[in-house]
Write a protein that holds these residues in place. Structure first.
Motif, PDB file in Angstrom:
ATOM      1  N   LYS A  54      -1.276  15.812  19.926  1.00  0.00           N
ATOM      2  CA  LYS A  54      -2.123  15.952  21.094  1.00  0.00           C
ATOM      3  C   LYS A  54      -1.398  15.836  22.427  1.00  0.00           C
ATOM      4  O   LYS A  54      -1.862  16.365  23.435  1.00  0.00           O
ATOM      5  N   GLN A  55      -0.251  15.156  22.469  1.00  0.00           N
ATOM      6  CA  GLN A  55       0.393  14.963  23.763  1.00  0.00           C
ATOM      7  C   GLN A  55       1.097  16.229  24.234  1.00  0.00           C
ATOM      8  O   GLN A  55       1.527  17.062  23.435  1.00  0.00           O
ATOM      9  N   PRO A  56       1.226  16.393  25.539  1.00  0.00           N
ATOM     10  CA  PRO A  56       1.951  17.560  26.062  1.00  0.00           C
ATOM     11  C   PRO A  56       3.452  17.388  25.862  1.00  0.00           C
ATOM     12  O   PRO A  56       3.988  16.289  25.977  1.00  0.00           O
ATOM     13  N   TRP A  57       4.124  18.473  25.550  1.00  0.00           N
ATOM     14  CA  TRP A  57       5.568  18.459  25.363  1.00  0.00           C
ATOM     15  C   TRP A  57       6.202  19.440  26.330  1.00  0.00           C
ATOM     16  O   TRP A  57       5.627  20.493  26.640  1.00  0.00           O
ATOM     17  N   GLU A  66       2.334  22.772  14.606  1.00  0.00           N
ATOM     18  CA  GLU A  66       1.014  22.149  14.779  1.00  0.00           C
ATOM     19  C   GLU A  66       0.239  22.152  13.467  1.00  0.00           C
ATOM     20  O   GLU A  66      -0.347  21.136  13.065  1.00  0.00           O
ATOM     21  N   ASP A 153      -6.593  16.904  26.369  1.00  0.00           N
ATOM     22  CA  ASP A 153      -5.295  16.832  25.694  1.00  0.00           C
ATOM     23  C   ASP A 153      -4.712  18.236  25.520  1.00  0.00           C
ATOM     24  O   ASP A 153      -5.286  19.230  25.970  1.00  0.00           O
ATOM     25  N   ARG A 154      -3.556  18.316  24.864  1.00  0.00           N
ATOM     26  CA  ARG A 154      -2.837  19.589  24.749  1.00  0.00           C
ATOM     27  C   ARG A 154      -3.675  20.679  24.090  1.00  0.00           C
ATOM     28  O   ARG A 154      -3.711  21.826  24.554  1.00  0.00           O
ATOM     29  N   SER A 158      -6.094  24.631  25.585  1.00  0.00           N
ATOM     30  CA  SER A 158      -5.650  25.911  25.023  1.00  0.00           C
ATOM     31  C   SER A 158      -6.356  27.129  25.602  1.00  0.00           C
ATOM     32  O   SER A 158      -5.935  28.257  25.356  1.00  0.00           O
TER      33      SER A 158
END
Length: 207
Positions: A54-57, A66, A153-154, A158
């Protein structure tokens, strides 16, 4: 007797948490011992995978990465919590299960069906819920509700097209599977709860 596995599915903002609380209350009222789980997550290792997903990278997260993380977390949850609970006669109420991957990664990310099937066979080995309650909500409405809860979250970031594809896949899968009940989550929550109560009590009454 072996317990039953009930799953609540839906897009962000569909109202899953409220429905899960209702289901637990109804099951306990019917004399069943139950526990809740969530995906990804539900065990220490699976929760660590959840944070990873879930965290941004700063780097690109490959769609296949994923997907594999989702199934890895699901396998940990199934082996360590769900199956032992069912074998002990408990009922398990899950916040998401494989239908989420089929809709989000299969529909939203457009990962091919053969890849999805291969991972499913490796990790779940035919295991599936006894009943799935899919809460159907318009993606724009659901995302607006999710934003009202705080920062997205990431995956929630979307985009609308992604969630539109995800919803379309949810609806198609639900229409093809008698074990999946679709509930209109655009109704007032009181009406949603009435529908859930009706379907759940009918399920409990079945031998």
């Amino acid at each position: 007797m072996r317990g039953k596995f009930i799953v609540v599915e839906g897009l962000e903002g569909a109202g899953k948490s409220s429905v899960i609380e209702l289901i637990v209350s109804l099951l306990q009222g019917a004399g069943h011992t139950c526990q809740t789980t969530r995906e990804p997550g539900g065990t220490p290792m699976a929760e660590a995978i959840r944070e990873c997903v879930k965290q941004p990278w700063e780097e690109t997260v490959a769609q296949e990465t994923e997907l594999m993380l989702m199934y890895a977390a699901r396998r940990q949850l199934m082996v360590n919590r769900i199956l032992p609970a069912l074998d002990a006669g408990q009922w398990v109420v899950g916040d998401r299960h494989e239908l989420s991957s089929l809709a989000y990664q299969g529909g939203g990310r457009q990962i091919d069906a053969d890849t999805m099937q291969t991972l499913s066979e490796i990790t779940l080995q035919g295991f599936r819920p006894d009943l799935t309650l899919y809460l159907d909500v318009d993606p724009a409405t659901g995302l607006a509700r999710a934003r009202g809860r705080g920062e997205l979250d990431r995956i929630e970031l979307s985009g609308l097209d992604f969630f539109t594809r995800t919803r379309e896949r949810y609806l198609a899968l639900a229409a093809a599977d008698d074990s999946i009940v679709t509930v209109d989550a655009m109704q007032p929550m009181a009406h949603v709860h009435e529908c859930i109560t009706h379907h759940l009590m009918a399920f409990i009454a079945c031998p």
